[in-house]
Design a protein around this motif. Structure first.
Motif, PDB file in Angstrom:
ATOM      1  N   ARG A   5       0.746  -1.316   0.103  1.00  0.00           N
ATOM      2  CA  ARG A   5       0.041   0.011  -0.004  1.00  0.00           C
ATOM      3  C   ARG A   5       0.825   1.417  -0.023  1.00  0.00           C
ATOM      4  O   ARG A   5       0.225   2.415  -0.237  1.00  0.00           O
ATOM      5  N   GLY A   6       2.279   1.210   0.141  1.00  0.00           N
ATOM      6  CA  GLY A   6       2.864   2.343   0.412  1.00  0.00           C
ATOM      7  C   GLY A   6       4.451   2.135   0.254  1.00  0.00           C
ATOM      8  O   GLY A   6       4.687   1.220   1.611  1.00  0.00           O
ATOM      9  N   GLN A   7       5.363   2.225  -0.523  1.00  0.00           N
ATOM     10  CA  GLN A   7       6.709   1.990  -0.363  1.00  0.00           C
ATOM     11  C   GLN A   7       7.540   3.134  -0.442  1.00  0.00           C
ATOM     12  O   GLN A   7       8.882   2.796  -0.573  1.00  0.00           O
ATOM     13  N   GLU A   8       7.088   4.337   0.181  1.00  0.00           N
ATOM     14  CA  GLU A   8       8.054   5.586   0.116  1.00  0.00           C
ATOM     15  C   GLU A   8       8.307   6.010   1.455  1.00  0.00           C
ATOM     16  O   GLU A   8       9.356   6.748   1.707  1.00  0.00           O
ATOM     17  N   GLY A   9       7.462   5.591   2.582  1.00  0.00           N
ATOM     18  CA  GLY A   9       7.978   6.032   4.142  1.00  0.00           C
ATOM     19  C   GLY A   9       7.070   4.786   4.838  1.00  0.00           C
ATOM     20  O   GLY A   9       6.106   4.303   4.616  1.00  0.00           O
ATOM     21  N   ALA A  10       7.713   4.807   6.234  1.00  0.00           N
ATOM     22  CA  ALA A  10       7.415   3.649   7.382  1.00  0.00           C
ATOM     23  C   ALA A  10       7.544   4.491   8.564  1.00  0.00           C
ATOM     24  O   ALA A  10       8.494   5.235   8.627  1.00  0.00           O
ATOM     25  N   GLY A  11       6.727   4.302   9.514  1.00  0.00           N
ATOM     26  CA  GLY A  11       6.804   4.653  11.003  1.00  0.00           C
ATOM     27  C   GLY A  11       6.109   3.953  11.663  1.00  0.00           C
ATOM     28  O   GLY A  11       4.891   3.487  11.332  1.00  0.00           O
ATOM     29  N   ILE A  12       6.393   3.941  13.040  1.00  0.00           N
ATOM     30  CA  ILE A  12       5.875   3.284  14.168  1.00  0.00           C
ATOM     31  C   ILE A  12       5.704   4.236  15.411  1.00  0.00           C
ATOM     32  O   ILE A  12       7.041   4.701  15.579  1.00  0.00           O
ATOM     33  N   ALA A  13       4.615   4.483  16.050  1.00  0.00           N
ATOM     34  CA  ALA A  13       4.556   5.136  17.117  1.00  0.00           C
ATOM     35  C   ALA A  13       4.198   4.055  18.459  1.00  0.00           C
ATOM     36  O   ALA A  13       3.192   3.379  18.172  1.00  0.00           O
ATOM     37  N   VAL A  14       4.806   4.370  19.629  1.00  0.00           N
ATOM     38  CA  VAL A  14       4.296   3.509  20.742  1.00  0.00           C
ATOM     39  C   VAL A  14       4.103   4.280  21.695  1.00  0.00           C
ATOM     40  O   VAL A  14       4.628   5.357  22.032  1.00  0.00           O
ATOM     41  N   ALA A  15       3.241   3.861  22.728  1.00  0.00           N
ATOM     42  CA  ALA A  15       2.900   4.404  23.938  1.00  0.00           C
ATOM     43  C   ALA A  15       3.567   3.839  25.285  1.00  0.00           C
ATOM     44  O   ALA A  15       3.114   2.533  25.467  1.00  0.00           O
ATOM     45  N   ARG A  16       4.276   3.951  26.060  1.00  0.00           N
ATOM     46  CA  ARG A  16       4.825   3.407  27.167  1.00  0.00           C
ATOM     47  C   ARG A  16       5.143   4.457  28.294  1.00  0.00           C
ATOM     48  O   ARG A  16       5.732   5.580  27.972  1.00  0.00           O
ATOM     49  N   GLU A  17       4.910   3.814  29.718  1.00  0.00           N
ATOM     50  CA  GLU A  17       5.291   4.718  30.485  1.00  0.00           C
ATOM     51  C   GLU A  17       4.705   5.947  30.771  1.00  0.00           C
ATOM     52  O   GLU A  17       5.424   7.249  30.967  1.00  0.00           O
ATOM     53  N   GLY A  18       3.326   6.265  30.155  1.00  0.00           N
ATOM     54  CA  GLY A  18       2.744   7.415  30.166  1.00  0.00           C
ATOM     55  C   GLY A  18       3.289   8.305  28.779  1.00  0.00           C
ATOM     56  O   GLY A  18       2.740   9.499  29.034  1.00  0.00           O
ATOM     57  N   ALA A  19       4.092   7.948  27.998  1.00  0.00           N
ATOM     58  CA  ALA A  19       4.407   8.876  26.871  1.00  0.00           C
ATOM     59  C   ALA A  19       4.317   8.281  25.853  1.00  0.00           C
ATOM     60  O   ALA A  19       4.429   6.963  25.674  1.00  0.00           O
ATOM     61  N   VAL A  20       4.407   9.067  24.527  1.00  0.00           N
ATOM     62  CA  VAL A  20       4.444   8.661  23.088  1.00  0.00           C
ATOM     63  C   VAL A  20       5.849   8.756  22.500  1.00  0.00           C
ATOM     64  O   VAL A  20       6.401   9.792  22.424  1.00  0.00           O
ATOM     65  N   PHE A  21       6.445   7.653  21.948  1.00  0.00           N
ATOM     66  CA  PHE A  21       7.465   7.662  21.223  1.00  0.00           C
ATOM     67  C   PHE A  21       7.595   7.133  19.665  1.00  0.00           C
ATOM     68  O   PHE A  21       6.729   6.458  19.441  1.00  0.00           O
ATOM     69  N   CYS A  22       8.186   7.699  18.634  1.00  0.00           N
ATOM     70  CA  CYS A  22       7.949   7.215  17.444  1.00  0.00           C
ATOM     71  C   CYS A  22       9.289   7.463  16.792  1.00  0.00           C
ATOM     72  O   CYS A  22      10.267   8.094  16.869  1.00  0.00           O
ATOM     73  N   ARG A  23       9.389   6.467  15.843  1.00  0.00           N
ATOM     74  CA  ARG A  23      10.341   6.446  14.939  1.00  0.00           C
ATOM     75  C   ARG A  23       9.698   6.315  13.283  1.00  0.00           C
ATOM     76  O   ARG A  23       9.015   5.317  13.194  1.00  0.00           O
ATOM     77  N   LYS A  24      10.318   7.074  12.663  1.00  0.00           N
ATOM     78  CA  LYS A  24       9.693   7.327  11.012  1.00  0.00           C
ATOM     79  C   LYS A  24      10.961   7.631   9.963  1.00  0.00           C
ATOM     80  O   LYS A  24      12.052   8.448  10.562  1.00  0.00           O
ATOM     81  N   GLU A  25      10.794   7.178   8.879  1.00  0.00           N
ATOM     82  CA  GLU A  25      11.734   7.758   7.872  1.00  0.00           C
ATOM     83  C   GLU A  25      11.255   7.308   6.503  1.00  0.00           C
ATOM     84  O   GLU A  25      10.423   6.465   6.429  1.00  0.00           O
ATOM     85  N   VAL A  26      11.848   7.814   5.611  1.00  0.00           N
ATOM     86  CA  VAL A  26      11.536   7.544   4.078  1.00  0.00           C
ATOM     87  C   VAL A  26      12.170   6.387   3.977  1.00  0.00           C
ATOM     88  O   VAL A  26      13.337   6.136   4.205  1.00  0.00           O
ATOM     89  N   GLY A  27      11.742   5.305   3.102  1.00  0.00           N
ATOM     90  CA  GLY A  27      12.018   4.119   2.825  1.00  0.00           C
ATOM     91  C   GLY A  27      11.012   2.903   3.015  1.00  0.00           C
ATOM     92  O   GLY A  27      10.036   3.210   3.467  1.00  0.00           O
ATOM     93  N   LEU A  28      11.511   1.754   2.989  1.00  0.00           N
ATOM     94  CA  LEU A  28      10.745   0.526   3.135  1.00  0.00           C
ATOM     95  C   LEU A  28      10.672   0.088   4.485  1.00  0.00           C
ATOM     96  O   LEU A  28      11.516   0.741   5.259  1.00  0.00           O
ATOM     97  N   VAL A  29       9.748  -0.687   4.878  1.00  0.00           N
ATOM     98  CA  VAL A  29       9.608  -1.085   6.045  1.00  0.00           C
ATOM     99  C   VAL A  29      11.051  -1.650   6.703  1.00  0.00           C
ATOM    100  O   VAL A  29      11.743  -1.272   8.030  1.00  0.00           O
ATOM    101  N   SER A  30      11.522  -2.540   5.854  1.00  0.00           N
ATOM    102  CA  SER A  30      12.560  -3.117   6.344  1.00  0.00           C
ATOM    103  C   SER A  30      13.925  -2.140   6.377  1.00  0.00           C
ATOM    104  O   SER A  30      15.014  -2.599   6.906  1.00  0.00           O
TER     105      SER A  30
END
Length: 495
Positions: free
Chosen positions: A37-62
């Motif tokens: 569905r999309g090959q130009e960018g990927a990102g994941i955000a998580v919630a832990r310890e009451g806060a939200v953290f995110c990693r994302k970048e241009v590129g495939l998931v791998s």
């Protein structure tokens, strides 16, 4: 806008709420399943310890996530993820999702699939009230609008779904609202959005999912022993270890926590229209969308094609990948043998660069190489999902003729594209569509086919008869479930 030769979709979303701390890893698995569905960018955000953290970048998931990158997100029970194809907004990291909006004392993360028709007007309104935008995509507009509404949503209101008057410009600098207020803010924001959106929002203790009232884009709910998940397609639930429960209804908001699911209808669903091209091309073959098996729909498209456009041929072959099931249906209905016409190189990656025009013209063979043994000296029916500009079809037909095919009869499992899509695909310039510039006979000559046949709109509807929603076929017929005026997706490209 980038030139297009095949229709592309905007993105895929996923969200999970688990009792274990494996949400990031399962989201990664789900995004791999949604990579088509999309090959130009990927990102994941998580919630832990009451806060939200995110990693994302241009590129495939791998490419964006290796073991170390996933470890950096930590053990979290809540996560959302996104894969992107940039139909709206440039392909830069600032437009990659999830979009994280930071308050004085917290964050929320937002990802969506679709296209917001009135994003430019909303962006202007928010800018007037002091909001600052760093990207050019419509998801940032959605995320900022939710944050803009969050403070008022925290205050008591007789109707939390009704958007009140504009707040003071300082509202966004206030402390983060409680999660119940964020839910109300999502509703307030959604009622101002016009267009297509399957939306996931991550807060410190829940995942909120919402589907627009028209139901343009898919969204479904899954369950496992550890919790719940939402995804653009059921194949992502399968890959992440969840059992499909049901599709999220148009206009429905679902809130998932590790303990359970709540839902309510927050948007009217009077004029529904599921994008038919999800069945034709976008979705993965093993998905089931709104009750319709994608495989079955494509197989039936091939049968309808054979009934509407028979050919004096000897073999049938499909263009990988989305033409394969339709080719099987065509062969079954026509009685012609089905053969493999191409070998697909599955290791080529997202892109390749060539210094000369001649090399670029021949580049199609890097991904699809014709199988001479099956086509040499034969009259071939070649089945594909669409013709947009005709560039790709012309190259494919030339390659199969070079492999020795005596005749090539092209059959297309969608009607001719004639109109712009406003709701999440990259058809924006109707002048570039070959069907608006040539007759069917002229298109056939242009792409080098001995004959050309498109499925009819009625035949396409018949092939998708098991879907639970009416279909949006605006790109073929010019009739849309929503009035869109003169908006185009490229308006947001100017900062």
């Amino acid at each position: 806008m980038k030139p297009f030769s095949k229709l592309r979709e905007e993105c895929g979303v996923f969200g999970a709420a688990l009792r274990s701390g494996e949400a990031a890893g399962l989201t990664y698995n789900a995004l791999l399943a949604l990579q088509h569905r999309g090959q130009e960018g990927a990102g994941i955000a998580v919630a832990r310890e009451g806060a939200v953290f995110c990693r994302k970048e241009v590129g495939l998931v791998s490419e964006v996530f290796d073991g170390r990158a996933l470890e950096s997100l930590g053990r979290a029970g809540l996560a959302i993820g996104h894969v992107r194809y940039s139909t709206t907004g440039q392909n830069i990291c600032e437009n990659t999702q999830p979009m994280v909006i930071e308050y004085l004392r917290g964050r929320i993360a937002t990802a969506h699939n679709g296209n917001i028709v009135n994003a430019l007007e909303l962006k202007r309104k928010l800018t007037e009230h002091g909001c600052v935008f760093v990207g050019t995509g419509d998801t940032e507009v959605i995320a900022t609008l939710i944050a803009y509404e969050a403070l008022r949503a925290a205050a008591p209101s007789p109707d939390p779904g009704t958007a009140p008057a504009d707040p003071a410009p300082s509202a966004l600098s206030a402390p983060a609202a409680p999660d119940s207020a964020v839910e109300a803010a999502v509703v307030r924001a959604a009622k101002q959005l016009v267009g297509a959106f399957s939306l996931v929002v991550l807060t410190p203790d829940k995942v909120i999912a919402l589907r627009d009232g028209t139901g343009f884009r898919p969204l479904c709910l899954g369950r496992s022993a550890e919790g719940y998940a939402v995804a653009s397609e059921s194949c992502a639930l399968d890959s992440a270890g969840f059992t499909f429960v049901r599709d999220i209804r148009p206009g429905e908001m679902v809130v998932i926590t590790p303990e359970g699911v709540t839902s309510r209808q927050v948007l009217p669903a009077a004029r529904q229209g599921f994008c038919v091209f999800e069945y034709v091309y976008f979705a993965r073959t093993d998905s089931v969308l709104d009750g319709q098996s994608v495989y079955q729909a494509r197989y039936e498209m091939g049968r309808m094609l054979a009934a509407e456009h028979p050919a004096n041929a000897e073999v049938v072959c499909g263009v990988p990948d989305s033409g394969l099931e339709a080719a099987a249906g065509y062969a079954a209905e026509s009685g012609l043998p089905l053969v493999s016409g191409f070998v697909k190189n599955r290791y080529i990656g997202r892109s390749f660069i060539f210094p000369s025009q001649a090399q670029r013209e021949a580049a199609v063979r890097l991904k699809l190489n014709p199988l001479s043994f099956n086509v040499a000296g034969k009259r071939v029916v070649l089945v594909d999902d669409s013709i947009v500009r005709g560039t790709t079809s012309r190259k494919i037909i030339a390659s199969i003729r070079a492999a020795g095919a005596k005749e090539v009869h092209m059959r297309i499992s969608s009607p001719p594209f004639r109109h712009a899509c406003h709701f999440g695909t990259d058809i924006d310039d109707e002048k570039a569509l070959i069907a608006n510039n040539m007759t069917i006979e002229e298109v056939a000559r242009h792409i080098g086919a001995d004959s050309l046949g498109y499925i009819s709109p009625a035949g396409l509807k018949t092939a998708c008869v098991h879907g639970s929603l009416p279909l949006c076929m605006g790109c073929f017929t010019g009739e849309y479930p929503l009035f869109v005026g003169r908006h185009t997706k490229t308006q947001l490209e100017t900062r």
